[in-house]
Design a protein around this motif. Structure first.
Motif, PDB file in Angstrom:
ATOM      1  N   UNK A  79       0.824  -1.209   0.000  1.00 40.91           N
ATOM      2  CA  UNK A  79       0.000   0.000   0.000  1.00 40.91           C
ATOM      3  C   UNK A  79       0.861   1.264   0.000  1.00 40.91           C
ATOM      4  N   UNK A  80       1.870   1.308   0.855  1.00 37.97           N
ATOM      5  CA  UNK A  80       2.773   2.464   0.876  1.00 37.97           C
ATOM      6  C   UNK A  80       3.523   2.578  -0.445  1.00 37.97           C
ATOM      7  N   UNK A  81       3.976   1.444  -0.963  1.00 33.93           N
ATOM      8  CA  UNK A  81       4.704   1.440  -2.237  1.00 33.93           C
ATOM      9  C   UNK A  81       3.827   1.950  -3.373  1.00 33.93           C
ATOM     10  N   UNK A  82       2.562   1.527  -3.368  1.00 37.71           N
ATOM     11  CA  UNK A  82       1.658   1.903  -4.451  1.00 37.71           C
ATOM     12  C   UNK A  82       1.341   3.394  -4.399  1.00 37.71           C
ATOM     13  N   UNK A  83       1.105   3.908  -3.213  1.00 37.52           N
ATOM     14  CA  UNK A  83       0.834   5.345  -3.070  1.00 37.52           C
ATOM     15  C   UNK A  83       2.033   6.169  -3.522  1.00 37.52           C
ATOM     16  N   UNK A  84       3.213   5.709  -3.191  1.00 38.05           N
ATOM     17  CA  UNK A  84       4.430   6.404  -3.624  1.00 38.05           C
ATOM     18  C   UNK A  84       4.571   6.347  -5.143  1.00 38.05           C
ATOM     19  N   UNK A  85       4.277   5.186  -5.715  1.00 44.73           N
ATOM     20  CA  UNK A  85       4.353   5.010  -7.168  1.00 44.73           C
ATOM     21  C   UNK A  85       3.388   5.942  -7.888  1.00 44.73           C
ATOM     22  N   UNK A  86       2.151   6.033  -7.385  1.00 43.36           N
ATOM     23  CA  UNK A  86       1.162   6.914  -8.017  1.00 43.36           C
ATOM     24  C   UNK A  86       1.602   8.366  -7.970  1.00 43.36           C
ATOM     25  N   UNK A  87       2.136   8.804  -6.839  1.00 45.03           N
ATOM     26  CA  UNK A  87       2.576  10.190  -6.707  1.00 45.03           C
ATOM     27  C   UNK A  87       3.719  10.513  -7.655  1.00 45.03           C
ATOM     28  N   UNK A  88       4.628   9.580  -7.804  1.00 47.97           N
ATOM     29  CA  UNK A  88       5.800   9.823  -8.636  1.00 47.97           C
ATOM     30  C   UNK A  88       5.485   9.765 -10.130  1.00 47.97           C
ATOM     31  N   UNK A  89       4.584   8.871 -10.526  1.00 47.11           N
ATOM     32  CA  UNK A  89       4.365   8.639 -11.962  1.00 47.11           C
ATOM     33  C   UNK A  89       3.080   9.249 -12.520  1.00 47.11           C
ATOM     34  N   UNK A  90       2.018   9.335 -11.681  1.00 52.26           N
ATOM     35  CA  UNK A  90       0.715   9.668 -12.246  1.00 52.26           C
ATOM     36  C   UNK A  90       0.028  10.884 -11.615  1.00 52.26           C
ATOM     37  N   UNK A  91       0.476  11.293 -10.441  1.00 47.92           N
ATOM     38  CA  UNK A  91      -0.201  12.389  -9.748  1.00 47.92           C
ATOM     39  C   UNK A  91       0.722  13.574  -9.524  1.00 47.92           C
TER      40      UNK A  91
END
Length: 333
Positions: free
Chosen positions: A319-331
């Motif tokens: 969950x933490x990894x996914x939120x970080x991934x979204x912020x870096x790549x898509x948000x």
């Protein structure tokens, strides 16, 4: 009208059984009808329980079978039919406006149910009007027209979104939520989730509706509450400790909690842990004097239970990894 003084068609009956026998109706059937709120006359007018009901060209032995066939509320169905409404109209209204129980889940109406299973509401209604059961109308594959292409993903074709997500171990909701959140199409959202989750090992559930909070010792655990229960600590203690000590993550919090001790006093005469104020009041002396005399002994004790937790050696945090991934790549921005 009370239960033992029923009036119907100008006659008074001293019991429900008397009324039922007068019109050759099963007393239990009559009771069930009156229980739904209809009058005694309306209940009698509906006749024997064997009376059939025809809806959309299909005949049902009674209202109970009809309600089960369409997954609608029997009490509401029988009450409206008894008031003179056409059975087809009642069934349609209940499907569109009342809650429906389907595969153990309650839906507000047929539209919500159809959306959840990725089928067109018009297709479901047309099927039921042809006499299909609710189960068949929703779950049977849709015959695709030549002008409509199925969903294609990684070389395979699927007739519906549900079929596509089921094949990839995901729920429709998790894909739709991500699609709306980052502004991509359904297939792109699905691909992001599939690629991300394939990075993790362990006993993955057959269908994932939420990104797991943690994968611990190979077990995919969905929420913080479930994880705390798994390692043997109260979630409220973790949340409070994180807040009170201004710690960034729950995992850092758990590590800090294992190193957290509080000073306690032991009454050497009783061997019991005793509050400082109680010792002072009991022995009429200050705590330092009691300590010098060996009556009170200071000791450090864990404030929280010991847990078997090693975030470095056993833990993954999707969950933490996914939120970080979204912020870096898509948000970004």
């Amino acid at each position: 009208m009370n239960r033992y003084n029923l009036t119907a068609f100008g006659n008074t009956y001293t019991s429900l059984r008397d009324l039922a026998e007068s019109y050759n109706i099963d007393p239990n059937v009559l009771y069930e009808r009156i229980r739904t709120g209809v009058t005694a006359e309306e209940a009698v007018s509906m006749g024997q329980s064997k009376n059939s009901i025809t809806v959309f060209g299909k005949t049902y032995k009674n209202a109970i079978i009809l309600s089960e066939y369409y997954g609608i509320d029997y009490d509401i169905l029988i009450r409206r039919i008894s008031k003179g409404h056409e059975p087809e109209t009642v069934v349609t209204e209940l499907l569109n406006n009342e809650s429906i129980v389907f595969e153990g889940k309650i839906y507000n109406n047929l539209v919500e149910l159809s959306n959840d299973y990725g089928v067109q509401i018009t297709s479901v209604i047309k099927r039921m009007q042809r006499g299909w059961s609710l189960n068949d109308a929703v779950l049977s594959p849709v015959e695709l027209r030549t002008s409509k292409k199925p969903y294609t993903y990684r070389g395979l074709s699927y007739n519906t979104q549900r079929e596509l997500t089921d094949a990839n171990g995901l729920s429709i909701d998790i894909v739709r939520t991500l699609s709306r959140k980052i502004g991509v199409d359904y297939i792109s959202a699905l691909d992001i989730l599939v690629n991300f989750l394939n990075e993790y090992k362990g006993a993955r559930p057959n269908k994932i509706s939420k990104i797991p909070f943690v994968i611990y010792n190979g077990i995919w655990i969905i929420t913080l509450k479930d994880f705390c229960a798994h390692v043997g600590i109260e979630v409220r203690d973790v949340i409070a400790f994180k807040r009170d000590h201004n710690i960034d993550t729950h995992f850092e919090t758990l590590e800090a909690m294992q190193k957290y001790y509080r000073v306690r006093w032991v009454d050497q005469l009783t061997g019991e842990i005793t509050p400082q104020a109680t010792l002072v009041n009991l022995y009429k002396s200050d705590i330092k004097s009691l300590e010098r005399q060996g009556i009170a002994v200071k000791t450090k004790m864990r404030s929280y239970p010991t847990i078997d937790f090693n975030p470095t050696g056993y833990c993954a945090t999707p969950l933490l990894d996914f939120e970080k991934c979204l912020k870096e790549k898509y948000l970004k921005g």
